[in-house]
Motif scaffolding. Sequence first.
Motif, PDB file in Angstrom:
ATOM      1  N   ALA A 139      10.629 -13.620  16.226  1.00  0.00           N
ATOM      2  CA  ALA A 139       9.790 -13.258  15.113  1.00  0.00           C
ATOM      3  C   ALA A 139       9.588 -11.783  14.993  1.00  0.00           C
ATOM      4  O   ALA A 139      10.004 -11.203  14.168  1.00  0.00           O
ATOM      5  N   VAL A 140       9.267 -11.140  16.038  1.00  0.00           N
ATOM      6  CA  VAL A 140       9.260  -9.704  16.292  1.00  0.00           C
ATOM      7  C   VAL A 140      10.524  -8.970  15.925  1.00  0.00           C
ATOM      8  O   VAL A 140      10.800  -7.881  15.446  1.00  0.00           O
TER       9      VAL A 140
ATOM     10  N   LEU B 250       1.238  -4.991   9.220  1.00  0.00           N
ATOM     11  CA  LEU B 250       1.035  -4.635  10.675  1.00  0.00           C
ATOM     12  C   LEU B 250       0.967  -5.861  11.628  1.00  0.00           C
ATOM     13  O   LEU B 250       0.017  -6.967  11.287  1.00  0.00           O
ATOM     14  N   LEU B 251       1.957  -6.136  12.303  1.00  0.00           N
ATOM     15  CA  LEU B 251       2.128  -7.425  13.415  1.00  0.00           C
ATOM     16  C   LEU B 251       1.478  -7.168  14.662  1.00  0.00           C
ATOM     17  O   LEU B 251       1.836  -6.376  15.433  1.00  0.00           O
TER      18      LEU B 251
ATOM     19  N   ARG C 126      11.244  -6.268  13.276  1.00  0.00           N
ATOM     20  CA  ARG C 126      11.676  -4.970  13.292  1.00  0.00           C
ATOM     21  C   ARG C 126      13.116  -4.680  12.516  1.00  0.00           C
ATOM     22  O   ARG C 126      13.286  -3.680  11.904  1.00  0.00           O
ATOM     23  N   GLN C 127      14.105  -5.535  12.727  1.00  0.00           N
ATOM     24  CA  GLN C 127      15.222  -5.686  12.081  1.00  0.00           C
ATOM     25  C   GLN C 127      15.079  -5.316  10.336  1.00  0.00           C
ATOM     26  O   GLN C 127      15.659  -4.419   9.746  1.00  0.00           O
TER      27      GLN C 127
ATOM     28  N   GLU D 125       6.375 -19.963  12.340  1.00  0.00           N
ATOM     29  CA  GLU D 125       6.474 -19.887  10.784  1.00  0.00           C
ATOM     30  C   GLU D 125       6.862 -18.667  10.289  1.00  0.00           C
ATOM     31  O   GLU D 125       7.502 -18.756   9.240  1.00  0.00           O
ATOM     32  N   LEU D 126       6.502 -17.562  10.949  1.00  0.00           N
ATOM     33  CA  LEU D 126       7.178 -16.337  10.729  1.00  0.00           C
ATOM     34  C   LEU D 126       8.778 -16.244  10.503  1.00  0.00           C
ATOM     35  O   LEU D 126       9.311 -15.800   9.767  1.00  0.00           O
ATOM     36  N   LEU D 127       9.210 -17.141  11.434  1.00  0.00           N
ATOM     37  CA  LEU D 127      10.585 -17.018  11.634  1.00  0.00           C
ATOM     38  C   LEU D 127      11.309 -18.004  10.725  1.00  0.00           C
ATOM     39  O   LEU D 127      12.377 -17.631  10.098  1.00  0.00           O
TER      40      LEU D 127
END
Lengths: 346, 346
Positions: free
Chosen positions: B111-112, B95-96, B116-117, B78-80
Amino acid sequence: MATPGSHTYAEITSQPVAWAEAVHQVRAQSSRLAALAPSSYAQTLFTGCGSTYYLSLAAAALTQALTGAVCRALPASELLLYPDSAYPARGARTLLIAVSRSGSTTETLRAVERFRQEGRGDVVVVCNYPDAALVAMGDVTILLPAGREESVAQTRSFASMYVACVAMAAVWGNVPGALDSLERLPPVGERLLGQYEALARQWGENTTLNQIFFLGSGPRYGLACEAALKMKEMSLTVVEPFHFLEFRHGPMSMVTPQTLVVGLLSDTARAQEEAVMQQMAHLGAQTLTLGENRTDVAFDSGVPEQMRGVLYLPILQLMAYYRALSKGLDPDRPHNLSKVIELDVL
Amino acid sequence: MATPGSHTYAEITSQPVAWAEAVHQVRAQSSRLAALAPSSYAQTLFTGCGSTYYLSLAAAALTQALTGAVCRALPASELLLYPDSAYPARGARTLLIAVSRSGSTTETLRAVERFRQEGRGDVVVVCNYPDAALVAMGDVTILLPAGREESVAQTRSFASMYVACVAMAAVWGNVPGALDSLERLPPVGERLLGQYEALARQWGENTTLNQIFFLGSGPRYGLACEAALKMKEMSLTVVEPFHFLEFRHGPMSMVTPQTLVVGLLSDTARAQEEAVMQQMAHLGAQTLTLGENRTDVAFDSGVPEQMRGVLYLPILQLMAYYRALSKGLDPDRPHNLSKVIELDVL
């Protein structure tokens, strides 16, 4: 005695009128709503019980997408029993959106009451019944009497409160033309009810199915949960909702040829969602898709994706209704349930 | 070829060692973790897929309770696919906490990477495999090699990552003596495995059951979800998790004498949770309760409620293992599933 399911059928098929009322009511209160913008709070928290908790999940995802504020959803019972997991430390304010058909569900009433006593922030109430106790407890209250209903399982009421929440998100997000888009939905709903009732009936009467999974992502996850609950309450079928890609992480172990997987397809992530549907078909599941176009139930609405969520509901509600009838159950009176849930122990 | 379920059994019964490692690893990194306090962010977001999404739900509820910061959980997919429903507007930092057994689950990695990007905030990684791609992507990484496992379904790994998240919440919440409390859990776990394996087997081999509901509230809701997934993956049983009081809003329509309702009882809301269990028994369900005391599985741990969540897991994992065996299934190799879920379409 009424014909089994006659209330449910009337409520499902008359719901577009209640959608129109919902847009009208939010428009009428838009300046009061604008004074409670989600971005002024540490979090915006949608709450309800059962169906209205699922509505809360859908509304929170959409409101966050349109406003950029942190929005989430929790069952009202959790706010009440586990406030430390729901509210931030004192000083950080919450905008609470309390959604209840009856306006007298014990958990929701108590949760809002305590929220007020503890001065945690401001409250918007969304409710179908003007005389309910909850009505007086909102800083703004959106009242939707056209959504009232006789049945235990929420259909028209749910749709009306959902449209109201979509309209509120549009107001808070200053989305140009959004309320006009919402006003174009009722005739589309009327058309879909006519166009796809036969398909809903055909799937509802398909006795080869013994379990149904409902997949939805983003703002459609809560709608998938609600579609699943309708099927469960009315027809006592084994059902479960999942986010599309989550279904691949374990639950798809349950797929057999007697499984129906229903996909609430988006435009945004259509390729990924279709890939999951294809994989489930490959594992032997039967499939049914709903979406704007290139789907079994095609809305052809021309309404922007974020405004058209309510269109997923009527055909899935009708499918639950027909499955209940085909199993000899009365959709108006689900097993073990009553219309308003009150609880002594709280 | 190995005996069916031999890996799963070994992993479940050896897990207390992995709990101890988790506390040790968090203690060793506590000053680096303290520099990433949840209260410095607009939200703390836990993420994972399948089991680790359920872990995220449990960890978010606990971390919010201990820190007073807004904490939530969403599936990595879902984050993606729907970042606007997950992250606040630019400028508000997240904060992930990314949780993954393998450290190579496609959705979590992507997703991570994207987080970051896009410079959305800081990242803590919790993972069992030192060589995984995810390991290098955390500002802090908690590595738990004692939780590694051969089986598809997570048991020891889940418990180790969950204990690490509880320990992190305790560090962030400055809870006095909390890490010492966590260090007292492994011997309690050993004792419970011996004391209640026969009961787990008895329920696992109870062929009168055709569906199982797992109820948990507050920080125990995510644990109820995980217990349900274990039973589903290993034994292909119809199961579903719910918050205690939510179960009364619709789903309890499914209760019959062939239903088992498993209650993960708290101390905090014991009266309300017991009332739900009693109502389900009254409707004809069979019931099984777990909790610190006055329950079918009684921990008698003396460890504070918020630190002892992992104790709910081993007996329920064993129950899934025994039910799989009694149905002629191999718990090590669930139907339709593979150990690491990778997805081409993302």
